[in-house]
Every structure is written in structure tokens, then in C-alpha cells.
Design a protein around this motif. Structure first.
Motif, mmCIF file in Angstrom:
data_model
loop_
_atom_site.group_PDB
_atom_site.id
_atom_site.type_symbol
_atom_site.label_atom_id
_atom_site.label_comp_id
_atom_site.label_asym_id
_atom_site.label_seq_id
_atom_site.Cartn_x
_atom_site.Cartn_y
_atom_site.Cartn_z
ATOM 1 N N VAL A 266 0.648 -1.251 -0.289
ATOM 2 C CA VAL A 266 -0.337 0.059 -0.021
ATOM 3 C C VAL A 266 0.971 0.897 -0.226
ATOM 4 O O VAL A 266 1.760 1.014 0.895
ATOM 5 N N ARG A 314 -1.497 -5.776 -0.164
ATOM 6 C CA ARG A 314 -2.018 -6.399 -1.128
ATOM 7 C C ARG A 314 -2.698 -6.334 -1.409
ATOM 8 O O ARG A 314 -3.689 -6.903 -2.259
ATOM 9 N N ASP A 315 -2.523 -8.213 -1.106
ATOM 10 C CA ASP A 315 -2.655 -9.603 -1.134
ATOM 11 C C ASP A 315 -3.864 -9.561 -0.181
ATOM 12 O O ASP A 315 -3.512 -9.886 0.472
ATOM 13 N N ALA A 316 -4.866 -10.018 -0.905
ATOM 14 C CA ALA A 316 -6.055 -10.243 0.285
ATOM 15 C C ALA A 316 -4.832 -11.155 0.686
ATOM 16 O O ALA A 316 -5.971 -12.352 1.920
ATOM 17 N N ILE A 319 -2.696 -11.102 2.853
ATOM 18 C CA ILE A 319 -3.429 -10.689 4.096
ATOM 19 C C ILE A 319 -4.009 -12.154 5.068
ATOM 20 O O ILE A 319 -3.735 -11.921 6.803
ATOM 21 N N MET A 567 -11.465 -10.009 4.463
ATOM 22 C CA MET A 567 -10.209 -9.412 3.179
ATOM 23 C C MET A 567 -11.371 -9.399 1.477
ATOM 24 O O MET A 567 -11.968 -10.447 1.520
ATOM 25 N N ASP A 569 -11.590 -7.992 -2.649
ATOM 26 C CA ASP A 569 -10.822 -7.198 -3.747
ATOM 27 C C ASP A 569 -11.618 -6.479 -4.115
ATOM 28 O O ASP A 569 -11.729 -5.973 -5.369
ATOM 29 N N VAL A 629 -8.569 0.147 7.979
ATOM 30 C CA VAL A 629 -7.983 -0.142 6.972
ATOM 31 C C VAL A 629 -6.592 -0.234 6.782
ATOM 32 O O VAL A 629 -6.180 -1.605 6.748
ATOM 33 N N GLN A 633 -4.469 -4.876 6.201
ATOM 34 C CA GLN A 633 -3.959 -4.234 5.519
ATOM 35 C C GLN A 633 -2.565 -5.071 6.056
ATOM 36 O O GLN A 633 -1.825 -5.802 4.947
ATOM 37 N N VAL A 647 -9.727 -3.832 -0.343
ATOM 38 C CA VAL A 647 -8.361 -4.165 -0.514
ATOM 39 C C VAL A 647 -7.703 -2.274 -0.866
ATOM 40 O O VAL A 647 -8.596 -2.226 -2.065
ATOM 41 N N ASP A 649 -4.683 0.284 -2.196
ATOM 42 C CA ASP A 649 -3.938 0.411 -2.716
ATOM 43 C C ASP A 649 -3.117 1.381 -2.829
ATOM 44 O O ASP A 649 -1.854 1.468 -2.245
ATOM 45 N N SER A 685 -8.605 2.308 -6.538
ATOM 46 C CA SER A 685 -9.124 1.787 -5.131
ATOM 47 C C SER A 685 -8.131 1.806 -3.947
ATOM 48 O O SER A 685 -7.713 1.618 -3.154
#
Length: 856
Positions: A266, A314-316, A319, A567, A569, A629, A633, A647, A649, A685
Motif C-alpha cells: 500500500v 495488497r494481496d488479500a 493478508i 478481506m 478484492d 483499513v 492490511q 483492499v 492500494d 482503489s
């Protein structure tokens, strides 16, 4: 340094060494002291508070001198580094007793703000990063970031705004760059960091690539993902060159480099880091997010927590994997407590490994290494179901070897006490026995010789002339063995020596020095052997740090009633009963934090405009949304009843007022710079949080800027946005734009008193209650009363209705010049009568001169 003093041999040596490090403060070892001379002495005296004297140089000339005992270097040297000075430590490289002529000296280490292994310089909960920046064409640059104390090495390249963001997130202690890039560097960073400029050749790509390949012991850099990143590789090579220059050459722990990709983490810019108080509070005595989340048990975990906050994922899926571990720990208190017990005993394994690799580790740290590895093995067995624990290496052989070689409680270094265990070296054991039981050994020899010779009065003594000797009274001379050697004749006795006594004398007199030599050799051999396990130990340390950080998340979640966020996308942020993680921990006992719901998406409710009075909690609501948030993350649970987080960015915040007077930037300019940074970098995002945009200028200017920004955010990629404002006129935007919704933070007015309910409700409001807040702040009653009357008159003027009672008071001057002034009216009349389109330049200048004369 300018040579303005007469030179003795010592000063000639000093100047020759100083010439190699002209921009460093040289600590010159002379006997039991570190001395500084000339300009360095004046700096040292001022910074360290030590006495400044003068040294005669064999003539009438003198040189300023300031020094301190060599054993106090760990106290004094960090003060110089913290003050921003580079410190070159010049040691005696040979034994002064054996030296012929002047003692050979040389710099053994150059300590800088970004390069140090010294515990007193390093912050144990913070990394000490050194960064190198290589500027390229087209507004791009490469960056390499290294913590030499831990071996963490990162590289990336991209546009300048991305590089600036990375530097802000890592907050290096020192940055190096090319001399020829000085203008570009200053434009991007100003004077925010300690810096050092290197010659341009230090940033040569070919040599940089060679250095990096050699350091990482590989054939190519493809395996690290940086092969094609020319600017990043160049920066990484410059970092390695700088380590050589600062006399840091033992770097076995730097065995990997991690690529930082902008699409993995992020984007949190430096303004948002400050506004959200992620690492440091804005006010003295305040608390940061890191302070709240840091329940780590070891320094490595504390440093990893800061890295995770700097670089949210940023990868659900990844996370979620962190959340899974937190869940396991949260639901197993016994496991959590057992982990904490072991983690507490691990110590700073990461930095101890760094010292092993550099050959700078001391015996006590080696014992701590064994202890840390033992507890690491315990942690691995406790966490058999956690994937991270599988990275903990089996280093039982290392623990066993240390236990056999080093005493459980050794001295800090050879020569300061015993460090090597018994039964490691036979000669060492004998020397210790001689050194510690010398009298007993002499008595054994004496008793044995009495029995062998029958001389009952025989005794062994010592003097400084003959050393150890056997004294025999004359009555027993005939019993003296032939192999004894006569050394001295007395009136009533003879003194003799034997080969055994001479051998013993050499041993006992040289025992202490020899013990130090043997222990130093054995310990050095152990350290070299340990260096073979550095890679595995470093991997173990990283896994332990991760487990510690996740365990900290579990502890905080339990203590503060956090929930696991869901979480995804998607573009939805749906928070139920969200709370501010920092503010709620600072409230008086028994006072609850009022939770709030927040819902954002990109289709229906993309932008929330929040109005409401001062102190109602608008800014806190914005900050808590960003923090929830961000916490989600990084893999932490969040302060809410429920949270569904699509998520993001990038997180942008423009909250609070600040200026940058040193750079000539007013509060409003800073506000506009931060706002421009947001609008130029948002994506669909992103999460954008704006507070009181436009308040630093006139009302109409402010409203116009705020309105235009909201329009821009609505028309561009649908960044989810919360916009807090006192400009009630913006409530009209809900009727004109489909994805804008009005909310307000409610209050209740009871008997002319305002009660802040701190609850976010649907709909806008036109009341700010600023005068009520002024009264609460202790403003004089006369000022408060007058403000109420002025407000009432202004509101009446806006609607065209004038309150009779107020109209009888002295008129309020709303501008510096009363518009009813006859002179002003005359000028207005002339200007209105001008035909601007047909006015020639000469006519315009004449008219301007005429108006100037009217004004006098």
C-alpha cells in the motif's frame, strides 16, 4: 584539515590519517585515551562537554586538544553520531611495548548515522537504514536500502514520487548519492535526512553489478528479481562501496536482496504517515499507532512491526494468512503465553548474527546467541501448526558447541576475566591452575624437595632479582642435589634455582598474558566457525520476528476487543461500530469511545461529505477509518464489531494544520501541496481522507477549491473518499452528483449548551458551534458575547433581515476600508465607467496614475 601548526612525528602521523577522512571527526588512539586535535577538538569539546586544552608541538606553536579515556568510547562516540558527525576510530595497530619508533595506527571503523554496529548508537526497536539513490533519466531513480546491523537489504526503482514515498516509509538514518545529483536530490528531499555525497564513479553500473554478485555469491541477479533494474542495482552497488569506504568489510550476513514492488504494498505517503501518527505522535506526550500495537517480546519483532506498518500488503490472500495465525494464537492463550516466555528470552538474535558475521561479537553475546537458538527451537515445537515456524532452522550443533567452548557467564572480552570453558585447551587449564593456585603449586614443589633431600628447613621464596629460588641453611649444604644451581651465598645459607622453578617462573609470570592470548585465539576460532551458520540463523531470526509480531497482534486484539476483518478484492469498505485504536486507549477510565459505522464503495456511496461542529469528532472519524483499513492490511485485527475491507492500494490523508516556514511554505501552501499530491496519485482503489480543505484562505476561495476537489474526485477513478468540512455549501453537491452522500456528526443543544454525541448520521448540517467551543476553551465572556452578536448580524445580512437590537450597536467593520468612504465611492464610479475593451495601454496607465493621486 588546514595544517597551521608545527608538526611532531605524532602530529605528522595524525595529519596523514586525517587526510584520508577529511570530513570525519577522527578519534586518535594515544595510549589509554582517544584524542582529537584542531577543529575536531573544538567540535568534540562542544558536543561532548569535555575540556578543550592545547598541546605543544615542539615549538612555540600549539594545537587545540580534547580527549577522553578509551574505555569510555561507547558513551562518547554515540553522542557525536547522533549530532550528525561521522566518526573515524583510529586505533593502535601494534603493541606499544614492541613498537620501534612511533606506534603504527590506522582507522578501523568509520561510524556514520547510517552505518554502525554499536548498541549505543542503534535504537533496539528501530532499524538503522542506510539508503543510496541513483537518479536516472525521465524522472526515474533507483534506491537501495540496507540495515548493516541486521543484513536486511532492499532495492527498487521507479518514478521519483514512488522513490520519495519509499524513502519516507523506511526513514533512513543516512542517504548517499552522486555529487552531480545534488540539485535533483535537494529538490526531492530538501534537508530532511543526513546525507553524504560520493564521487560519480561509485555509481558505475558495471562495478556495482560485480560488487552485488560477489556479495550475494551468485552468478546473476535474476533470482532476486533485480537483474534488469539498472538504477536499483547501481544504488545497491553504491551501498556496498560505502561500506568498504567506512571500513565495514565482513558482511557475510548480507546474503540476499529483496525487491520492493509498488504493486505489492500500500502506498502511504509521508504526509499520511505524519497525519495518521503511525510512528510518532504529533503532540508531546501523545501516543502513536505503533505504541498501541507494539506488544512484541523481542527487538526483532518490534522492528518487523514497524516494517509492516510502513508496507501494508495488497494481496488479500497473504493478508488472510496473517489473520489466520492471529486467530490461532488468540484462541489458544496457553500457546500465546508459552510463546511470550520464549520470545522474551530470544533477545536481539538478528543483530547478534550481524555481529558474528562482522567478527564484532563478544563472548556474552555468543552465550545469548546459544540461549536465543535454544528458545527458537522451543518456539518451533510450540508452533508446529504455523507455517512460519517451519523456517526456524535446527541449530542444535551451534548451541552445543557454544556450551562446550564458552563459560555460562563469561567476561565481556578476553583479558577482562575468564571466557573459555575448562577442558577446551590443556595449556589454558594449566595456566589457570598456575595463575589461581600458584602458592599451592610452590608448596607442592617445596614439600616434594624436602622429602627427596631430607632438608626439613628448605623453603622456596621469590625476589625481583633472582625470581623464584630454594634457600638452604649451611648446615644442610651437603644434602643439596648436584643438579641445583647456586645463585647467591648468604652468611648462614645458600640460594639455589632449578630448571623446574625456572619453567614455573616463566609460566606464572607470563600466565596472565598467555591466558588472554589463548582465550582470544579460541574465541576467534569459534566466531569463524559460527559464521558458517549465519544464513540459517538469519532465516531463523526472521521467522521469530514474524511470530513475535503476530503474537503481538493477538495480544492487542484480546486486550482491546478487536475483530477479524473480512478481506476482499471488492470496492467496499464496510465498518460496523468502528473505533479509533489510539484515542480509545487514552480515554479516562469508564468513559467509552463512541463507535461509528462507515460505508464506502465506488458505485453508490463513493464520497461522504461530513459536516458538523468543531470538536464533534470529524477528524477522529477520518483517521480511525484510515487506521482500521491499514491495520487490516498489515494482518492485524481491527477495532470494530465487524469490518469488510476491500483492499486499497493507497491511503491518502489531509488532516490537521502545519506549515514549513523554513522552506517559505505557509500553512495554506502546505495544505495545497499535500492536496495536489493526493489528486495526482489517486487510483480507483485508493482511500482518500480530507479534512477542512480550503480553510487557510478566504471563505469563497476555500469553498471553490473544496468544491472543485470533490468534483475531481467524483469524475476521476472512483477513489473512496471521506471529506470533512465546515463549508455547509458543499451539502448541495449531493443533489448534483450521484455518488456523493451527506453525513454529519450529531450534537444536541440543551439550554444553550452543546452536547457532543459523536455519532455519524445521515444528512448535512449548517451549524458549526464554533463560538461554543471558544467558550469551552476559556475565552473571556465579553469576547464570546460579542462574537454571538457579530454572528447574528452577519447571518441577518446574508438573509437581508437586520436585528434592530444589534443594528443600534457600533457598526462592524468587515474590511480594512469602509466601502461607504466618499473617496472609494468616487474611484468605484470611475472604474465602472471605463470601457476596458477599448482602453489603450497609455490611457490605462494615465487612469491608474489618476486613481493613485485620488488616494493621496
Amino acid at each position: 584539515m588546514e595544517k597551521k601548526y608545527a608538526e611532531t612525528p605524532l602530529m605528522k602521523q595524525y595529519y596523514s590519517i586525517k587526510a584520508q577522512y577529511p570530513d570525519a571527526l577522527l578519534l586518535f588512539r594515544a595510549g589509554d585515551f582517544y584524542e582529537t586535535f584542531g577543529d575536531d577538538a573544538e567540535i568534540a569539546s562542544r558536543v561532548l562537554g569535555i575540556t578543550l586544552t592545547k598541546r605543544a608541538n615542539g615549538s612555540a606553536a600549539t594545537v587545540p586538544l580534547a580527549g577522553f579515556p578509551h574505555h569510555a568510547v561507547d558513551n562518547y562516540m554515540p553522542k557525536l553520531v547522533t549530532a550528525g558527525y561521522r566518526v573515524a576510530i583510529c586505533e593502535q595497530l601494534e603493541d606499544p611495548k614492541k613498537a620501534k619508533g612511533i606506534v603504527k595506527r590506522g582507522v578501523v571503523e568509520l561510524v556514520t548515522p547510517g552505518v554502525s554496529y554499536h548498541d549505543n548508537v542503534l535504537q533496539y526497536k528501530e532499524n538503522s537504514y542506510l539508503a543510496a539513490i541513483s537518479f536516472g533519466k525521465g524522472g526515474r531513480a533507483g534506491v537501495a536500502i540496507l540495515d548493516v546491523s541486521t543484513g536486511e537489504f532492499y532495492a527498487s526503482e521507479g518514478k521519483l514520487d514512488y522513490i520519495e514515498k519509499l524513502i519516507s516509509n523506511f526513514s533512513p538514518k543516512e542517504i548517499v548519492y552522486k555529487r552531480s545529483d545534488n540539485e535533483q536530490y535537494k529538490e526531492l528531499f530538501g534537508d530532511r535526512y543526513f546525507t553524504y555525497r560520493l564521487d560519480d564513479w561509485a555509481f558505475n553500473e558495471t562495478s556495482a553489478r560485480e560488487k552485488l554478485v560477489k556479495q550475494l555469491d551468485v552468478q546473476s541477479l535474476k533470482g532476486f528479481g533485480v537483474e534488469s533494474m539498472v538504477l536499483a542495482v547501481t544504488a545497491a552497488g553504491a551501498v556496498l562501496y560505502y561500506l568498504e569506504y567506512t571500513v565495514h568489510t565482513e558482511l557475510g550476513h548480507i546474503n540476499s536482496i529483496s525487491r520492493l514492488d509498488s504493486d505489492k504494498y500500500v502506498w502511504v505517503d509521508r504526509y499520511s504517515i505524519r497525519n495518521l501518527e503511525l510512528f510518532y505522535p504529533l503532540s508531546e506526550g501523545g501516543v502513536s499507532l505503533t505504541d498501541v500495537l507494539d506488544r512484541t517480546a523481542c527487538p526483532m519483532g518490534a522492528r518487523m512491526l514497524r516494517r509492516w506498518i510502513s508496507l501494508p500488503l495488497r494481496d488479500a490472500q497473504k493478508i488472510g494468512e496473517r489473520h489466520d495465525v492471529v486467530s490461532k494464537l488468540l484462541n489458544n492463550i496457553e500457546l500465546q503465553n508459552a510463546l511470550i516466555d520464549n520470545l522474551t528470552e530470544v533477545g536481539d538474535l538478528e543483530r547478534i548474527i550481524g555481529k558474528v558475521a562482522a567478527g564484532r561479537v563478544n563472548p556474552r553475546e555468543v552465550v545469548q546467541l546459544a540461549k536465543s537458538l535454544t528458545n527458537s527451537a522451543n518456539i518451533k515445537s510450540l508452533c508446529s501448526e504455523i507455517e512460519t515456524a517451519k523456517r526456524i532452522a535446527d541449530l542444535g550443533e551451534v548451541v552445543e558447541r557454544i556450551g562446550k567452548v564458552v563459560l555460562p557467564e563469561p567476561a565481556l572480552q578476553p583479558g577482562k576475566g575468564s571466557i573459555i570453558a575448562y577442558e577446551v585447551d590443556k595449556e589454558l587449564d594449566e595456566l589457570r591452575r598456575i595463575s589461581s593456585h600458584g602458592k599451592d603449586f610452590l608448596l607442592e614443589i617445596q614439600q616434594r624437595e624436602i622429602e627427596r633431600t631430607g632438608i626439613t628447613s628448605l623453603k622456596i621464596s621469590y625476589n625481583s632479582v633472582f625470581g623464584y629460588y630454594i634457600e638452604v641453611r649451611n648446615a644442610h649444604k651437603d644434602k643439596v642435589p648436584t643438579e641445583w644451581i647456586r645463585k647467591q651465598t648468604l652468611v648462614n645459607a645458600e640460594r639455589y634455582i632449578t630448571q623446574e622453578l625456572k619453567d614455573y617462573e616463566e609460566k606464572i609470570l607470563g600466565a596472565e598474558g598467555r591466558i588472554t592470548e589463548i582465550e582470544a585465539r579460541i574465541f576467534a576460532e569459534l566466531v569463524v566457525w559460527l559464521q558458517g551458520s549465519v544464513a540459517q540463523a538469519k532465516q531463523t531470526a526472521n521467522a521469530i520476528a514474524e511470530i513475535d509480531t503476530l503474537c503481538s497482534f493477538a495480544r492487542v486484539a484480546k486486550e482491546n476487543r478487536y475483530c477479524r476483518p473480512v478481506m476482499s478484492d471488492t470496492d467496499v469498505i464496510d465498518i460496523k461500530d468502528g473505533r479509533h485504536p489510539v484515542i480509545e486507549t487514552r480515554l479516562p477510565i469508564g468513559e467509552p469511545y463512541i463507535p461509528n459505522d462507515v460505508y464506502l464503495d465506488s458505485q453508490n456511496q463513493q464520497i461522504i461529505i461530513i459536516t458538523g461542529p468543531n470538536m464533534a469528532g470529524k477528524s477522529a472519524l477520518l483517521r480511525q477509518t484510515a487506521l482500521i483499513v491499514l491495520m487490516a492490511q498489515i494482518g492485524c485485527y481491527v477495532p470494530a464489531r465487524e469490518a469488510n475491507i476491500g483492499v486499497v492500494d493507497r491511503i491518502f490523508t489531509r488532516v490537521g494544520a502545519s506549515d514549513n516556514i523554513s522552506q517559505g511554505e505557509s500553512t495554506f501552501m502546505v495544505e495545497m501541496l499535500e492536496s495536489a499530491n493526493i489528486l495526482n496519485n489517486i487510483s480507483g482503489s485508493s482511500l482518500v481522507l480530507l479534512d477542512e480543505i480550503g480553510r487557510g484562505t478566504s471563505t469563497y476561495d476555500g469553498i471553490s477549491i473544496a468544491w472543485a476537489m470533490v468534483e475531481y474526485l467524483h469524475s476521476k477513478p472512483a477513489a473512496r473518499t471521506m471529506f470533512a468540512t465546515h463549508y455547509h455549501e458543499l451539502n448541495e453537491m449531493e443533489n448534483q452528483f450521484e455518488r456523493i452522500r451527506n453525513y454529519n456528526v450529531s450534537v444536541r443543544e440543551v439550554e444553550k449548551r452543546v452536547i457532543f454525541l459523536r455519532k455519524l448520521v445521515r444528512g448535512g448540517t449548517e451549524h458549526s458551534f464554533g463560538i461554543h467551543v471558544a467558550k469551552m476553551a476559556g475565552m473571556p465572556n465579553s469576547v464570546v458575547d460579542r462574537a454571538k452578536r457579530v454572528l447574528a448580524e452577519l447571518e441577518k445580512q446574508r438573509t437581508g433581515k437586520v436585528d434592530v437590537a444589534i443594528a443600534t450597536e457600533k457598526p462592524i467593520q468587515l474590511s480594512f476600508i469602509q466601502l461607504e468612504d466618499p473617496t472609494i465611492m468616487s474611484i468605484k464610479k470611475q472604474i465602472k465607467g471605463l470601457d476596458v475593451n477599448n482602453l489603450t495601454p497609455i490611457e490605462a496607465l494615465n487612469k491608474l496614475d489618476e486613481i493613485k493621486k485620488i488616494l493621496g
